[in-house]
Design a protein around this motif. Structure first.
Motif, PDB file in Angstrom:
ATOM      1  N   THR A 152       1.043  13.619   0.316  1.00  0.00           N
ATOM      2  CA  THR A 152       0.574  12.860  -0.913  1.00  0.00           C
ATOM      3  C   THR A 152       0.849  14.061  -2.155  1.00  0.00           C
ATOM      4  OG1 THR A 152      -1.002  12.926  -0.315  1.00  0.00           O
ATOM      5  CG2 THR A 152      -0.480  10.920  -0.082  1.00  0.00           C
ATOM      6  N   THR A 153      -0.288  14.934  -1.816  1.00  0.00           N
ATOM      7  CA  THR A 153      -0.251  16.082  -3.066  1.00  0.00           C
ATOM      8  C   THR A 153       1.327  17.158  -2.378  1.00  0.00           C
ATOM      9  OG1 THR A 153      -2.052  16.940  -1.770  1.00  0.00           O
ATOM     10  CG2 THR A 153      -2.385  15.776  -4.041  1.00  0.00           C
ATOM     11  N   GLY A 154       0.736  17.470  -1.606  1.00  0.00           N
ATOM     12  CA  GLY A 154       1.629  18.639  -0.729  1.00  0.00           C
ATOM     13  C   GLY A 154       3.460  18.161  -0.765  1.00  0.00           C
ATOM     14  N   ASN A 170      -2.493   8.058  -9.147  1.00  0.00           N
ATOM     15  CA  ASN A 170      -1.749   7.196  -9.862  1.00  0.00           C
ATOM     16  C   ASN A 170      -0.422   7.153  -9.623  1.00  0.00           C
ATOM     17  OD1 ASN A 170      -2.569   4.798 -10.867  1.00  0.00           O
ATOM     18  ND2 ASN A 170      -1.548   5.370 -12.674  1.00  0.00           N
ATOM     19  N   ASP A 171       0.024   7.747  -8.218  1.00  0.00           N
ATOM     20  CA  ASP A 171       2.001   7.955  -7.800  1.00  0.00           C
ATOM     21  C   ASP A 171       1.702   6.905  -6.649  1.00  0.00           C
ATOM     22  OD1 ASP A 171       1.699   8.944  -9.783  1.00  0.00           O
ATOM     23  OD2 ASP A 171       2.331  11.364  -9.115  1.00  0.00           O
ATOM     24  N   LEU A 172       2.957   6.359  -5.759  1.00  0.00           N
ATOM     25  CA  LEU A 172       3.264   5.811  -4.732  1.00  0.00           C
ATOM     26  C   LEU A 172       4.005   6.550  -4.026  1.00  0.00           C
ATOM     27  CD1 LEU A 172       3.706   3.683  -2.728  1.00  0.00           C
ATOM     28  CD2 LEU A 172       5.165   2.750  -3.574  1.00  0.00           C
ATOM     29  N   CYS A 173       4.620   7.086  -2.344  1.00  0.00           N
ATOM     30  CA  CYS A 173       5.147   7.299  -2.116  1.00  0.00           C
ATOM     31  C   CYS A 173       5.743   6.608  -0.728  1.00  0.00           C
ATOM     32  CB  CYS A 173       4.257   8.786  -1.258  1.00  0.00           C
ATOM     33  SG  CYS A 173       3.673   9.607  -2.173  1.00  0.00           S
ATOM     34  N   VAL A 174       6.828   6.496  -1.059  1.00  0.00           N
ATOM     35  CA  VAL A 174       7.512   5.864   0.196  1.00  0.00           C
ATOM     36  C   VAL A 174       8.293   6.512   1.409  1.00  0.00           C
ATOM     37  CG1 VAL A 174       7.617   3.753  -0.731  1.00  0.00           C
ATOM     38  CG2 VAL A 174       9.444   5.312  -1.318  1.00  0.00           C
ATOM     39  N   PHE A 175       8.113   6.531   2.617  1.00  0.00           N
ATOM     40  CA  PHE A 175       9.518   7.168   3.535  1.00  0.00           C
ATOM     41  C   PHE A 175       9.590   7.402   4.486  1.00  0.00           C
ATOM     42  CE2 PHE A 175       4.432   8.673   2.377  1.00  0.00           C
ATOM     43  CZ  PHE A 175       5.271  10.741   2.031  1.00  0.00           C
ATOM     44  N   GLY A 196       1.184   4.082  -8.478  1.00  0.00           N
ATOM     45  CA  GLY A 196       0.029   3.647  -7.611  1.00  0.00           C
ATOM     46  C   GLY A 196      -0.738   2.257  -8.114  1.00  0.00           C
ATOM     47  N   GLU A 197      -0.362   2.203  -9.669  1.00  0.00           N
ATOM     48  CA  GLU A 197      -0.196   0.357  -9.761  1.00  0.00           C
ATOM     49  C   GLU A 197       0.522  -0.766  -9.206  1.00  0.00           C
ATOM     50  OE1 GLU A 197      -2.228   0.217 -12.498  1.00  0.00           O
ATOM     51  OE2 GLU A 197      -2.711   2.096 -12.789  1.00  0.00           O
ATOM     52  N   PHE A 198       1.541  -0.824  -8.450  1.00  0.00           N
ATOM     53  CA  PHE A 198       2.122  -1.544  -7.878  1.00  0.00           C
ATOM     54  C   PHE A 198       0.642  -2.488  -7.120  1.00  0.00           C
ATOM     55  CE2 PHE A 198       6.904   0.846  -7.087  1.00  0.00           C
ATOM     56  CZ  PHE A 198       6.471   0.767  -8.633  1.00  0.00           C
ATOM     57  N   THR A 199       1.806  -3.693  -6.666  1.00  0.00           N
ATOM     58  CA  THR A 199       0.872  -4.481  -6.462  1.00  0.00           C
ATOM     59  C   THR A 199       1.709  -4.544  -4.670  1.00  0.00           C
ATOM     60  OG1 THR A 199       1.821  -6.379  -6.946  1.00  0.00           O
ATOM     61  CG2 THR A 199       0.276  -5.862  -8.587  1.00  0.00           C
ATOM     62  N   GLY A 252      -8.154   8.545  -7.110  1.00  0.00           N
ATOM     63  CA  GLY A 252      -8.743   8.886  -6.456  1.00  0.00           C
ATOM     64  C   GLY A 252      -9.026   8.090  -5.200  1.00  0.00           C
ATOM     65  N   ASP A 253      -8.611   7.213  -5.175  1.00  0.00           N
ATOM     66  CA  ASP A 253      -8.440   6.598  -3.988  1.00  0.00           C
ATOM     67  C   ASP A 253      -7.225   5.958  -3.525  1.00  0.00           C
ATOM     68  OD1 ASP A 253     -11.413   6.257  -3.556  1.00  0.00           O
ATOM     69  OD2 ASP A 253     -10.710   4.349  -5.230  1.00  0.00           O
ATOM     70  N   LEU A 254      -7.147   6.685  -1.564  1.00  0.00           N
ATOM     71  CA  LEU A 254      -6.084   6.550  -1.020  1.00  0.00           C
ATOM     72  C   LEU A 254      -5.568   5.380  -0.205  1.00  0.00           C
ATOM     73  CD1 LEU A 254      -3.059   8.542  -0.856  1.00  0.00           C
ATOM     74  CD2 LEU A 254      -4.277   9.324   1.450  1.00  0.00           C
ATOM     75  N   ARG A 255      -5.008   4.600  -0.466  1.00  0.00           N
ATOM     76  CA  ARG A 255      -4.402   3.224   0.457  1.00  0.00           C
ATOM     77  C   ARG A 255      -2.812   3.937   0.895  1.00  0.00           C
ATOM     78  NH1 ARG A 255      -1.834  -0.922  -3.278  1.00  0.00           N
ATOM     79  NH2 ARG A 255      -1.689  -0.043  -4.784  1.00  0.00           N
ATOM     80  N   GLY A 256      -2.860   3.277   2.567  1.00  0.00           N
ATOM     81  CA  GLY A 256      -1.506   3.445   2.458  1.00  0.00           C
ATOM     82  C   GLY A 256      -1.114   1.763   3.760  1.00  0.00           C
ATOM     83  N   SER A 257       0.250   1.436   4.495  1.00  0.00           N
ATOM     84  CA  SER A 257       0.502   1.076   4.839  1.00  0.00           C
ATOM     85  C   SER A 257       0.185   1.884   6.917  1.00  0.00           C
ATOM     86  CB  SER A 257       1.767   0.945   5.104  1.00  0.00           C
ATOM     87  OG  SER A 257       2.456   1.496   5.245  1.00  0.00           O
ATOM     88  N   PHE A 258       0.400   3.430   6.624  1.00  0.00           N
ATOM     89  CA  PHE A 258      -0.597   3.902   7.928  1.00  0.00           C
ATOM     90  C   PHE A 258      -1.190   5.207   7.548  1.00  0.00           C
ATOM     91  CE2 PHE A 258       2.663   6.352   5.689  1.00  0.00           C
ATOM     92  CZ  PHE A 258       2.879   7.401   5.929  1.00  0.00           C
TER      93      PHE A 258
END
Length: 604
Positions: free
Chosen positions: A391-393, A399-404, A342-345, A372-378
């Motif tokens: 995410t949580t599922g 502070n984590d990143l999920c890539v798909f 989640g800290e990734f630029t 607590g804020d969610l951001r993403g490409s889609f």
């Protein structure tokens, strides 16, 4: 760091440069070796004399021996010299605790230059960044360097350990031929033309597979060989056109017998030659299906997690067209949770996207949560409920990143494997002080070759299969599970084997599925097929890549660093300039002639 055996440097017919200690003071000695370094301190001249056993300091004192001191002015690095002198204590304050010989020095009485040396093209007495092709062009000099010498010595010790270990268990070392019949399967063969029989060819063995099975038929129930093998295939860091493997075969065994023996050997080997710890003992075992599902490859690095998460079912019915389109086309959606991502630029995420595209993805979908804020490409294309599932599922926290990746299964596996490997290295997730061995088992026996419209062996056609799957050979060959096992280490395959087919009719049937008619089967594999009709015992074995094992223990990044005379990345020997043309007379001797190569197209 590898731990080398202690060697008694007095056990040969000369005194070595690593032998002398304080107890030798006042003895008159003769040393021979290379000048590692020369230092002129105005009055005294010092040289460090080197051989593979160590270094000894030699001092030339003009007050004690002016002639020797004057002559020593000519000495330069890499001169080969013979020094005669007396062992003395080093003066107070000059002891070197880093050297085994650091308490003493040789007070030179006389010396002889046995051979002079040109200035080497790179430093030998210190580690420096040298172009690999330059090193390989002067490999005989590169092999003088301490790190490279240690690698070769380690290799020697590993081979001796293997031979001693298997000798305890009654194995017999038997050499098999280097000139055999070509049976094209897998990699291309290296072909050797015969002058005695023009138009006929030998092949260099890709492995002694059929020969070691024939030895089981012969009654040598426990065979090993430090075998040279040859494969004409693409080059990479852990692959060479010629390589060495520990080859092993046993009669009257099942998978468990071979695996337990090899595991015992590897545990003992790592305890003897490395300070690294074993991550898990006994070694974990995972199925091929699990390895592909969680890691996208059948040789996973288990020193870190980042396991794939399948969200295909959770995203069924989604209106996000990238995901929906992949599922409609029979594909899947998988992702990786990156702790702290989640800290990734945005620049770092764009780099991941570029890596994914380079591995075959159309693009990388991502979601990241920070404070607590969610951001993403889609994010705008999915519902809040779907965002929660993604995410949580799947176990992502703040502070984590999920890539798909959403695509066909082979593409998803390759892309996520590439991302996982990159993230593991970039984030320092793989503990460098750990050896993580793993057995991968339950491979499919066969896979469908769409181009050839036939079944092909996933490893080799001699692998046995689970008896409970026999019926599938005629109804659904892709479901048959092989008696195959691979051993992996920190993301590298270091060995593979199987319990073999020992009944002719079974092997004939497998060859038939692979598209070989009766005539082709007999022509290519007649010796092993015929032998199976003469009381062939149940048998199985394994081959371990010696080069890869030494590479891992020596903490090297490619196997060229642990081979005495390797080929470069293009498969060329730049020292001996091979491969190279041969003259027409040599070609005529073996009944060959070269066709003219097409003229190169002029540059526009």
């Amino acid at each position: 760091m590898a731990i080398l055996h202690d060697v008694d440097p007095r056990s040969i017919n000369r005194l070595t440069c690593g032998a002398l200690r304080a107890g030798d003071v006042d003895n008159q000695v003769v040393l021979q070796g290379w000048v590692n370094r020369r230092r002129d301190l105005g009055g005294l001249i010092f040289i460090d004399l080197r051989d593979r056993f160590g270094l000894t300091q030699v001092v030339f004192n003009p007050e004690l021996n002016p002639a020797a001191h004057e002559a020593a002015g000519e000495l330069r690095n890499e001169f080969v010299v013979r020094v005669e002198g007396v062992v003395r204590h080093r003066p107070e304050g000059t002891v070197n605790p880093k050297l085994a010989t650091g308490e003493i020095e040789i007070e030179a009485k006389s010396f002889e230059i046995l051979n002079r040396s040109k200035t080497p093209p790179f430093y030998i007495n210190e580690e420096s960044d040298v172009d690999e092709n330059l090193r390989l062009s002067y490999r005989y000099l590169d092999l003088r360097r301490k790190r490279v010498q240690n690698n070769i010595l380690l290799r020697h010790q590993l081979v001796k350990f293997m031979r001693d270990f298997f000798d305890r268990y009654g194995f017999v070392e038997i050499e098999t031929p280097m000139l055999i019949k070509s049976t094209p399967e897998g990699a291309r063969d290296f072909l050797v033309p015969s002058s005695a029989q023009p138009g006929q060819f030998y092949a260099l063995p890709q492995s002694p597979q059929q020969l070691k099975q024939l030895l089981m038929v012969s009654g040598f129930d426990r065979y090993i060989q430090i075998a040279r093998c040859f494969r004409d295939e693409a080059h990479r860091a852990d692959r060479q056109p010629e390589f060495t493997q520990l080859d092993l075969e046993m009669s009257f065994v099942e998978e468990e017998d071979v695996m337990q023996l090899i595991e015992e050997m590897l545990i003992e080997m790592m305890g003897k030659f490395s300070e690294k710890t074993l991550q898990a003992v006994p070694f974990p075992r995972i199925s091929y299906a699990e390895a592909m599902d969680k890691y996208g490859i059948d040789r996973p690095d288990l020193r870190f997690g980042l396991e794939f998460r399948n969200v295909s079912e959770a995203m069924a019915g989604t209106e996000f067209r990238v995901f929906a389109g992949a599922l409609e086309a029979g594909g899947e959606i998988k992702g990786i949770v990156v702790p702290g991502g989640g800290e990734f630029t945005r620049k770092q995420i764009d780099e991941l996207d570029a890596i994914a595209k380079g591995a075959g993805a159309k693009g990388l979908a991502w979601l990241a949560r920070k404070e607590g804020d969610l951001r993403g490409s889609f994010l705008k294309a999915i519902t809040p409920e779907e965002a929660e599932k993604l995410t949580t599922g799947i176990g992502a926290g703040d502070n984590d990143l999920c890539v798909f990746v959403a695509d066909q299964k082979p593409v998803v596996a390759k892309v996520l494997y590439t991302l996982r490997a990159h993230l593991g290295e970039a984030l320092g997730l793989a503990d460098p002080s750990v050896f993580a061995f793993c057995w991968v088992v339950d491979f499919p026996l066969l896979e469908w070759d769409e181009d050839g419209q036939r079944w092909d062996a996933t490893h080799n056609p001699f692998s046995g299969f689970k008896e409970e799957d026999r019926a599938f050979l005629t109804t659904d060959p892709g479901r048959v599970i092989a008696k195959q096992y691979d051993i992996t280490l920190n993301g590298y395959e270091v060995g593979g084997g199987s319990v073999r087919i020992h009944q002719r009719e079974d092997l004939e049937f497998i060859f038939g599925l692979m598209g070989h008619d009766a005539e082709a089967r007999q022509e290519r594999f007649g010796a092993i097929l015929d032998a199976l009709e003469y009381g062939a015992p149940p048998h199985g074995g394994i081959a371990l890549g010696l080069d890869r094992l030494v590479m891992q223990i020596a903490d090297e990044e490619n196997i060229r660093e642990v081979m005495a005379f390797p080929k470069n990345q293009r498969g060329s020997d730049v020292m001996l300039e091979a491969p190279s043309p041969v003259d027409d007379a040599q070609l005529a001797d073996v009944g060959l002639a070269l066709r003219p190569t097409p003229a190169s197209k002029p540059a526009e």
